[in-house]
Write a protein that holds these residues in place. Structure first.
Motif, short mmCIF file in Angstrom:
data_model
loop_
_atom_site.label_atom_id
_atom_site.label_comp_id
_atom_site.label_asym_id
_atom_site.label_seq_id
_atom_site.Cartn_x
_atom_site.Cartn_y
_atom_site.Cartn_z
N SER A 135 0.81 -1.22 0.00
CA SER A 135 0.00 0.00 0.00
C SER A 135 0.84 1.27 0.00
CB SER A 135 -0.92 -0.01 1.22
OG SER A 135 -1.75 -1.16 1.21
N ILE A 136 2.17 1.12 -0.04
CA ILE A 136 3.05 2.30 -0.09
C ILE A 136 2.74 3.11 -1.33
CG2 ILE A 136 5.44 3.04 -0.38
CD1 ILE A 136 6.29 0.49 1.18
N GLU A 137 2.82 2.45 -2.47
CA GLU A 137 2.60 3.16 -3.73
C GLU A 137 1.13 3.59 -3.86
OE1 GLU A 137 4.50 1.38 -7.15
OE2 GLU A 137 3.05 2.33 -8.50
N ILE A 138 0.24 2.79 -3.30
CA ILE A 138 -1.19 3.16 -3.36
C ILE A 138 -1.45 4.45 -2.59
CG2 ILE A 138 -3.55 2.41 -2.82
CD1 ILE A 138 -2.64 -0.49 -3.23
N ALA A 139 -0.82 4.59 -1.43
CA ALA A 139 -0.97 5.84 -0.66
C ALA A 139 -0.48 7.03 -1.49
CB ALA A 139 -0.19 5.75 0.66
N MET A 140 0.66 6.83 -2.14
CA MET A 140 1.20 7.92 -2.98
C MET A 140 0.26 8.23 -4.14
SD MET A 140 5.25 7.10 -3.29
CE MET A 140 6.21 6.53 -1.89
N THR A 141 -0.29 7.20 -4.75
CA THR A 141 -1.19 7.40 -5.89
C THR A 141 -2.47 8.11 -5.45
OG1 THR A 141 -0.28 5.46 -6.99
CG2 THR A 141 -2.42 6.24 -7.77
N LYS A 142 -2.98 7.76 -4.28
CA LYS A 142 -4.18 8.44 -3.77
C LYS A 142 -3.91 9.92 -3.56
CE LYS A 142 -6.28 4.50 -1.31
NZ LYS A 142 -6.63 3.95 0.03
N ALA A 143 -2.74 10.24 -2.98
CA ALA A 143 -2.39 11.64 -2.75
C ALA A 143 -2.24 12.37 -4.09
CB ALA A 143 -1.10 11.74 -1.93
N TYR A 144 -1.55 11.71 -5.02
CA TYR A 144 -1.33 12.31 -6.34
C TYR A 144 -2.66 12.60 -7.05
CZ TYR A 144 0.60 12.72 -11.10
OH TYR A 144 0.96 13.16 -12.35
N ALA A 145 -3.57 11.64 -6.97
CA ALA A 145 -4.86 11.80 -7.64
C ALA A 145 -5.71 12.88 -6.98
CB ALA A 145 -5.61 10.47 -7.66
N ALA A 146 -5.69 12.93 -5.65
CA ALA A 146 -6.49 13.94 -4.95
C ALA A 146 -5.96 15.35 -5.24
CB ALA A 146 -6.48 13.66 -3.45
N ALA A 147 -4.64 15.49 -5.29
CA ALA A 147 -4.06 16.80 -5.63
C ALA A 147 -4.42 17.16 -7.07
CB ALA A 147 -2.54 16.77 -5.46
N GLY A 148 -4.38 16.16 -7.95
CA GLY A 148 -4.62 16.40 -9.36
C GLY A 148 -6.08 16.65 -9.69
N LEU A 149 -6.96 15.91 -9.03
CA LEU A 149 -8.40 16.06 -9.26
C LEU A 149 -8.98 17.24 -8.47
CD1 LEU A 149 -9.29 12.28 -8.88
CD2 LEU A 149 -9.61 13.60 -10.98
N ARG A 150 -8.20 17.69 -7.47
CA ARG A 150 -8.69 18.73 -6.55
C ARG A 150 -10.00 18.30 -5.91
NH1 ARG A 150 -7.75 23.50 -10.95
NH2 ARG A 150 -5.49 23.28 -11.15
N ALA A 151 -10.05 17.00 -5.62
CA ALA A 151 -11.23 16.40 -5.02
C ALA A 151 -10.81 15.12 -4.30
CB ALA A 151 -12.27 16.06 -6.10
N SER A 152 -11.62 14.71 -3.35
CA SER A 152 -11.33 13.46 -2.66
C SER A 152 -11.56 12.29 -3.61
CB SER A 152 -12.22 13.32 -1.43
OG SER A 152 -11.87 14.30 -0.47
N THR A 153 -10.70 11.31 -3.52
CA THR A 153 -10.79 10.19 -4.46
C THR A 153 -12.13 9.46 -4.32
OG1 THR A 153 -9.49 8.93 -2.83
CG2 THR A 153 -8.32 9.79 -4.75
N HIS A 154 -12.64 9.34 -3.09
CA HIS A 154 -13.91 8.61 -2.92
C HIS A 154 -15.09 9.37 -3.51
CE1 HIS A 154 -14.10 11.16 0.74
NE2 HIS A 154 -15.42 11.05 0.59
#
Lengths: 141, 141, 141, 141
Positions: D54-73
């Motif tokens: 889940s190391i990379e998954i945590a990073m990907t979630k942060a990256y996506a949330a910053a990029g989408l400017r929205a919570s991933t869920h």
């Protein structure tokens, strides 16, 4: 030998300009990519405030629309669960998307390139791409 | 919080324009990429006749110059066999290049973006990128 | 079954802290990655002003040092042209680097993790990583 | 030029600390990544016992949330079969996730970074990320 027509940079710049006009009118900053008939990038614009996350997505939409010779949102229904195209999004190393916002640029019914737009909602992206593609259509005819 | 400055699209477009002017004067069509301080693409231009193969290379040069805060050709000697930076080109998933043609865009000594140029010889690419970066320097000061 | 020892987050945080102390003393902001014995990231710090480009490089240095059970700069000579390890940098999908700045963290001569440092010159990166690894050595003994 | 604000390491460390507090209270060790406004990693923590997977998954979630400017869920429902965003997870080379646990960090309504949490259930990950983002919100205002 095959003779083919594709976009010049001057034309690609015009397409970008039309997309920017529409995006500004809508108040939604966008990433805008224009590719040639081979799917290769010709011009790109990130409007101030557009998401960095959508840079590559705009390019992928343009790539897919040029490659499919169809708008990305039109292909979407064919990739739903149970449909023959199910799972297509994983193809081509992820450079296959059915998210709306990729629209072919055509001359006499032949795809000479495509535009991809991304940073707003899928509906907004599609509206901008469609507007630019329509204006292109009128311009070249 | 950290406050920082980066390129607007209007400025990036000017940088592209200066690079195109130089490339036209030299008679060498080029791919020209401009990225912001974080390495993300802001504007891209493929001049008519530029190699499709060099599209991604232009982007990688810009990315590396923004990231290294140095011109790619200046880093090249440090990566030769026997030097401390030997083998660096394999890093960052291949988004590390020391091929000339990547030059930072700076304001008051701080990197705010970079330009990457590719399609000619490395010397031609470097000349175009350097010209555009120099002109940017004069413009913002 | 195999019983093994590896870094806790508390220890990794200490290693980061020692590296930050050294980097501040040198006036060079750094990216600092600490991995466990399996090469997996435990802690990471980007000091204000460190290059975004070197984030992944710091991680790769730590990964390589843990994996090689040797400092990255010590492996460099073995990968020069004509040497048996020539071309090694392309291995493991590019997660193999011999750039100085990756140093193992050891307990009783066994590698339990590694530190990777990147954003300064290779010499500066190596100095910071070595300092933190030495301090770790003293701390655990 | 564009002026923008992003996270310092000191602030990112605080965000990690708040997430760790919550995770400890819940008894669920977590991987916690904090990225800046451009999606680049600023700080990372793997709590003892958190999954390496889940190391990379945590990073990907942060990256996506910053990029989408929205919570991933919050983006997840828009990517379900039949919805306009269907198939989005394959974009950006797989650095696009709608798994809960990615939440933007905002100042005055502008995304300045994001947190990504992963190792528990999606609900647990989301709870930790949301708690840290809320505490950040209170802290900066």
């Amino acid at each position: 030998m095959i003779t083919k027509q594709t976009l010049s940079y001057a034309l690609a710049e015009k397409v970008i300009g039309w997309a920017v006009d529409k995006a500004e009118e809508m108040g939604v900053p966008q990433n805008i990519a224009v590719v040639d008939d081979a799917g290769h990038l010709v011009a790109f614009c990130r409007m101030d405030g557009a998401k960095f996350f959508s840079i590559e997505i705009a390019m992928t939409k343009a790539y897919a629309a040029a490659g499919l010779r169809a708008s990305t949102h039109e292909v979407a229904p064919k990739t739903q669960p149970g449909m023959p195209g199910y799972g297509a999004q994983a193809l081509n190393g992820g450079r296959f998307t059915t998210l709306g916002g990729g629209v072919p640029l055509s001359v006499d019914g032949r795809t000479v390139g495509a535009i991809g737009v991304s940073s707003g909602t899928v509906e907004q992206d599609t509206e901008v791409a469609q507007y630019a593609a329509n204006t292109f259509q009128e311009y070249v005819n």
